[in-house]
Design a protein around this motif. Structure first.
Motif, PDB file in Angstrom:
ATOM      1  N   GLU A   8     -90.328 -36.215 -15.844  1.00 29.25           N
ATOM      2  CA  GLU A   8     -90.919 -35.844 -14.555  1.00 29.25           C
ATOM      3  C   GLU A   8     -92.246 -36.551 -14.342  1.00 29.25           C
ATOM      4  N   GLY A   9     -93.076 -36.630 -15.371  1.00 22.73           N
ATOM      5  CA  GLY A   9     -94.346 -37.335 -15.277  1.00 22.73           C
ATOM      6  C   GLY A   9     -94.144 -38.803 -14.985  1.00 22.73           C
ATOM      7  N   PHE A  10     -93.121 -39.405 -15.577  1.00 17.51           N
ATOM      8  CA  PHE A  10     -92.823 -40.817 -15.331  1.00 17.51           C
ATOM      9  C   PHE A  10     -92.379 -41.027 -13.889  1.00 17.51           C
ATOM     10  N   TYR A  21     -99.133 -38.181  -2.541  1.00 20.04           N
ATOM     11  CA  TYR A  21     -99.217 -36.737  -2.326  1.00 20.04           C
ATOM     12  C   TYR A  21    -100.152 -36.092  -3.355  1.00 20.04           C
ATOM     13  N   GLY A  22    -100.040 -36.502  -4.615  1.00 19.43           N
ATOM     14  CA  GLY A  22    -100.906 -35.967  -5.664  1.00 19.43           C
ATOM     15  C   GLY A  22    -102.369 -36.312  -5.421  1.00 19.43           C
ATOM     16  N   HIS A  27    -107.767 -34.674  -3.461  1.00 17.38           N
ATOM     17  CA  HIS A  27    -108.894 -34.834  -2.524  1.00 17.38           C
ATOM     18  C   HIS A  27    -109.110 -33.553  -1.725  1.00 17.38           C
ATOM     19  N   TYR A  28    -108.025 -32.970  -1.240  1.00  9.43           N
ATOM     20  CA  TYR A  28    -108.116 -31.727  -0.480  1.00  9.43           C
ATOM     21  C   TYR A  28    -108.774 -30.634  -1.325  1.00  9.43           C
ATOM     22  N   GLN A  29    -108.321 -30.480  -2.571  1.00  5.37           N
ATOM     23  CA  GLN A  29    -108.883 -29.452  -3.446  1.00  5.37           C
ATOM     24  C   GLN A  29    -110.349 -29.734  -3.754  1.00  5.37           C
TER      25      GLN A  29
END
Length: 187
Positions: A8-10, A21-22, A27-29
């Protein structure tokens, strides 16, 4: 770490959409963490944003359903903000049992909201932003006779607030800091 976690990380690092998205989420947080302590400024900004939204609705004479939906959502969020997290009827039953047993509950029970102030502001900010974006598209401008929506919203507001105020009076709690004493540390 098992093979699925590594896989999943890959995938997240190779998929450009997930990577973007990440980064956007981080940035939002980051900015949410920075503005959290600035309560007055956040609410003033939200008030300005709602004023711009209302001005947009009035000037364009459209998007009344979007405005109504935003009003209903903000009302539900406000009610969750005013409502205690724990059921007052259960607490009152426990107090009555303690009094019957001869024990007096002397502990302080603070008012804990069902919806904290920051989450209320954040939800209202997101909803108002979404509503402003919705007014940019003509397919969201559903023709409707707006006085009926306005009358229904006013009636709904009066009935729900009356019920909430009766609940506050019955269980003797004040969810707002208006009129409460503020204590300062002496030097």
């Amino acid at each position: 770490m098992d093979l699925t976690d590594a896989d999943e990380g890959f995938q997240a690092s190779t998929n450009p959409a997930m990577k973007y998205y990440g980064q956007a989420k981080a940035h939002y947080q980051f900015y949410m963490d920075k503005i959290t302590p600035h309560v007055k400024e956040r609410w003033i900004g939200l008030g300005v944003m709602i004023a711009v939204f209302v001005l947009r609705i009035v000037m364009s004479q459209g998007w009344y359903v979007v405005c109504y939906a935003l009003g209903i959502y903000l009302l539900s969020q406000f009610l969750a903000f005013l409502t205690p997290k724990f059921d007052m009827t259960l607490q009152q039953d426990e107090d009555n049992k303690e009094l019957e047993a001869g024990e007096r509950a002397s502990e302080f029970r603070p008012f804990i909201r069902r919806l904290p102030e920051f989450k209320f502001w954040n939800n209202a900010f997101k909803a108002t932003s979404g509503s402003l974006i919705a007014t940019l598209f003509s397919f969201t401008d559903i023709p409707v006779y707006w006085p009926i929506l306005l009358a229904y919203f006013i009636l709904l507001f009066i009935l729900t607030m009356r019920r909430q105020i009766q609940h506050m009076i019955k269980y003797k709690y004040i969810p707002l800091d208006i009129g409460k004493k503020k204590y300062t540390a002496h030097k």
